[in-house]
Design a protein around this motif. Structure first.
Motif, mmCIF file in Angstrom:
data_model
loop_
_atom_site.group_PDB
_atom_site.id
_atom_site.type_symbol
_atom_site.label_atom_id
_atom_site.label_comp_id
_atom_site.label_asym_id
_atom_site.label_seq_id
_atom_site.Cartn_x
_atom_site.Cartn_y
_atom_site.Cartn_z
ATOM 1 N N ALA A 1 -7.900 -3.317 10.232
ATOM 2 C CA ALA A 1 -7.173 -4.275 9.393
ATOM 3 C C ALA A 1 -8.057 -5.486 9.112
ATOM 4 O O ALA A 1 -8.680 -6.038 10.015
ATOM 5 N N GLN B 1 -8.325 -9.161 3.642
ATOM 6 C CA GLN B 1 -8.080 -8.808 2.244
ATOM 7 C C GLN B 1 -7.000 -7.732 2.091
ATOM 8 O O GLN B 1 -6.532 -7.479 0.975
ATOM 9 N N ASP B 2 -6.585 -7.115 3.191
ATOM 10 C CA ASP B 2 -5.590 -6.047 3.111
ATOM 11 C C ASP B 2 -4.237 -6.551 2.620
ATOM 12 O O ASP B 2 -3.502 -5.820 1.946
ATOM 13 N N ASP B 3 -3.873 -7.788 3.000
ATOM 14 C CA ASP B 3 -2.571 -8.327 2.580
ATOM 15 C C ASP B 3 -2.701 -9.670 1.878
ATOM 16 O O ASP B 3 -1.761 -10.457 1.832
ATOM 17 N N ALA C 1 -8.427 -10.115 -2.104
ATOM 18 C CA ALA C 1 -8.824 -8.753 -2.478
ATOM 19 C C ALA C 1 -9.442 -8.726 -3.873
ATOM 20 O O ALA C 1 -10.440 -8.032 -4.118
ATOM 21 N N ASN D 1 0.832 -1.193 0.000
ATOM 22 C CA ASN D 1 0.000 0.000 0.000
ATOM 23 C C ASN D 1 0.871 1.249 0.000
ATOM 24 O O ASN D 1 1.720 1.436 0.878
#
Length: 439
Positions: A414, A417-419, A424, A379
């Motif tokens: 958090a 799907q963030d990492d 995602a 990000n």
């Protein structure tokens, strides 16, 4: 006693296979196939080969460097007879058979990895979530080249599995090779593996995430409960569902059928073909779709095997879900456990399974509708852009909405799907499907 093997794996103590007597049956079936069901007529015994067998046994007893008893020789002969059929057929001694029965309960001792054989090496098919193996960073596709410093090259699967078994708490060092790189060691302690087969949460309002780590006896029931809780937590009908089967090595056939049944209203789920009685089975939906037909994405990868492929293939053929990720493992065979005397058993391949459209997945796997490979998410820091709401004397929103100057709004919590790039992408697709379907 029909079940799907998770491969010749480390379950049991390291997750060896799937199914237990109480869970094997997709329908009531005899413990042992009735005589005469495997073939219409029996061929005469090969007397010459039997004489050779007896002669070899006598020569070993007379000439081998150390004394070998008859029991050991005969058990080794049985193991060899089965191991040369295919990678999933095996002779189960009392300990192995007991551990096999325990494995579908979701609790067993070991490392928490599923393994198979490839070109003479031991290969990790998938680590099981929340186990010593997954916590140590072992990944699907890793090759185990040494166990406690001893090379695995040339060892049988049974020999490798035996070396990886041990007492709870004992440490073991595995030497791994990943993507053809330099070998590296991973030391981990054997533990009691308590596997929760279903995990679920809302990724965002309206969008549900269900992960199945393996198919156990109660997995279908757990998915039903998860769907009910997700609807309750959301407060209204869901907009979409992601079913994550990545690194799921398989499990009980009936559990896979029940899971698919929660997502479709009608149609064929899977069928099997074999030679023995009760090996030709057909499973169809019962009409109890609990997903309310919302848009759906199924995630798979190279660690998705056996029962996972049944679920993905059925939902793909029935046009119920978009399958995303990478091609699955390709295990399309069914194993039957045949109990013997003295708490022993045979686990032999008795059938192949087929998707509703008649596809055999054996050695090919499920090809995703949309290929998305694993990738890292980075990000970028968002710059402090100057906005209209930052300007002195700006006009207020005509509809009465609150101003949103730079830096306003709480930092988002958090989420998985963030990492997780594949997850995602699945969520983004699901949102698009939801928008275009008018939900």
């Amino acid at each position: 006693m029909l079940h799907l093997s998770r491969l010749t794996s480390l379950a049991l103590t390291i997750a060896l296979v799937i199914g237990a007597p109480l869970a094997f049956a997709a329908q009531p079936a005899p413990a042992v196939a009735p005589a005469g069901t495997a073939a219409t007529s029996k061929a005469p015994l090969p007397l010459e080969e039997l004489r050779t067998f007896a002669e070899v046994m006598d020569r070993i007893k007379a000439a081998y460097v150390e004394p070998v008893d008859d029991k050991t020789l005969l058990e080794n002969a049985i193991k060899g007879m089965l191991s040369n059929l295919d990678p999933h057929s095996a002779y189960l001694g009392p300990e192995d058979f007991t551990e096999l029965q325990e494995s579908t309960s979701g609790e067993f001792g070991g490392l928490g990895i599923e393994v198979g054989a490839e070109d003479g090496f031991i290969k990790v098919v998938s680590p099981i979530d929340d186990t010593p193996a997954s916590k140590a960073g072992i990944q699907a596709g890793d090759f185990i080249v040494k166990i406690n410093g001893q090379p695995t090259r040339g060892q049988t699967m049974t020999e490798a599995v035996d070396k990886m078994r041990g007492k709870i708490g004992q440490k073991i060092t595995l030497t791994l090779v990943r993507d053809g790189g330099t070998p590296f060691d991973v030391t981990l302690a054997r533990a009691v593996i308590q596997v929760k087969s279903v995990k679920a949460q809302l990724l965002e309002t309206g969008y549900a995430y269900i992960r199945i780590t393996q198919f156990q006896v109660k997995t279908g029931e757990e998915v039903s409960k998860a769907l009910a809780k997700l609807r309750k937590d959301n407060g209204k009908k869901l907009n979409g569902i992601i079913l994550d089967l990545r690194n799921n090595p398989g499990g009980v056939l009936q559990a896979a059928v029940e899971v698919v049944d929660h997502f479709i209203t009608k149609g064929l789920i899977v069928y099997t073909k074999g030679r023995i009685a009760n090996s030709e089975l057909r499973f169809s939906a019962t009409g109890k779709d609990e997903s309310e037909a919302v848009p759906m994405v199924v995630l798979i990868n190279g660690g998705s095997a056996s029962a996972s492929e049944i679920v993905a293939g059925a939902l793909q053929d029935q046009k119920r879900a978009v399958v995303m990720g990478t091609t699955s493992f390709g295990k399309g065979s069914v194993q039957t456990v045949l109990p013997l005397n003295n708490d022993r058993a045979l686990k032999i391949t008795t059938a192949l399974y087929f998707t509703p459209n008649g596809r055999s997945i054996q050695a090919q796997g499920i090809v995703p509708d949309i290929e998305v490979r694993k990738a890292k998410i980075t990000n970028e820091a968002e710059g402090d852009y100057f906005k209209e709401a930052d300007l002195q004397g700006h006009l207020s929103n005509g509809n009465g909405g609150a101003d949103k100057p730079t830096g306003s709004g709480a930092k988002p919590k958090a989420m998985p799907q963030d990492d997780d790039y594949q997850l995602a992408q699945a969520l983004s697709l699901l949102k698009g499907l939801s928008i275009t379907s008018g939900r």
